[in-house]
Design an enzyme around this catalytic site. Sequence first.
Site: not given
Lengths: 202, 202
Positions: B5-7, B9, B65, B71-72, B86
């Site tokens: 999971d690439i966020g 940061t 939406y 990620d959401r 999250d």
Amino acid sequence: MVLVDIGNTNFHIWQNGKIEHLKKIKRFDEKIYYISVNSEKEKELLKLNPEAVNLKDYVKFDTDYKGLGIDRIMACKSIKDGVVVDAGSAVTIDVMEKGVHKGGIITLGLYAFKQAFGKISEVLKYEYAKIDKKLPLNTSEALNYGSLGAVVCLIEKVAESKEIFLTGGDGKFLAETVKGRYVEDLVFQGMLLTIEELRMEN
Amino acid sequence: MVLVDIGNTNFHIWQNGKIEHLKKIKRFDEKIYYISVNSEKEKELLKLNPEAVNLKDYVKFDTDYKGLGIDRIMACKSIKDGVVVDAGSAVTIDVMEKGVHKGGIITLGLYAFKQAFGKISEVLKYEYAKIDKKLPLNTSEALNYGSLGAVVCLIEKVAESKEIFLTGGDGKFLAETVKGRYVEDLVFQGMLLTIEELRMEN
């Protein structure tokens, strides 16, 4: 007489009931009273106006809060009962009861939210708008709710049923969402009250 | 199998039920499935792991939406009814009803609040702590209430009486103040569900 409220970003000037906001301070020929939360900008004022009087040294204010900013003191001073919101670079929310300050909180100003989102990711862009009661269905609405909505949420939580008084650069805009009264010169009213008390003593 | 999971940061890595958080990505010899909200970091992953599969191209999710972050989507996918929080660089708060996403909001993460206060003035320093019900009586308490308290206020306002699920770097800490359940691997649960659906189709 000139009143100067030195904020984190601007010099706010009161002169004969008129208010202006300056990035750079100038020389005034009249008597100056001031307050400051920014020591660098205070030096700029005193360099051009060495006789300016710092009202911090004279103000009377009843609170148990340690280190309450002089701008918050002045904004609260003229309110006997209610919640005082000063919406500038930061937003302060203070509670007054029977002329006594009961505590308060500090959250980010609307511009600071925007800047901070931009720092996290360049896709987190939005324009401020009135908050819809429906849940956001796109990024812009979601960010508006998460910033303006956060400030509003805190104000309403602190205020409960108390009367709300708003001032500062974003005070007018916030007053469209929060049920409260916008008072442009709230800080200056506190400064004028302080000068009056000072004159009665002398 | 490895899930990434690439966020904004960090790289969040799931491997055989164990989760780690990396600043720099490495080469894996197993099959990799990933999601990403950061295209630069995604390039770093694909450079070392060119066969990694982007689950964004396969996920099924019901929402009106526009532009909901992947990620959401993954964090919400495994929750039928409730509010999904999250808490990372930003904090997202999404509402699920009968397996359908009803909308959501984005506010600043706890670290982003701290950074933003520091940018306004160097005196606006504080440490995060549990929120007291009393009104703050010093700067540190006032800032804690205005940041952590703002996030909590938004979560509680959106949640009303719905069940709250928290994940992300600050999820555990937030779960001490918000009445909700901390689920460390919520995003990965959604990714695993997506892989399962994908396998059932083929």
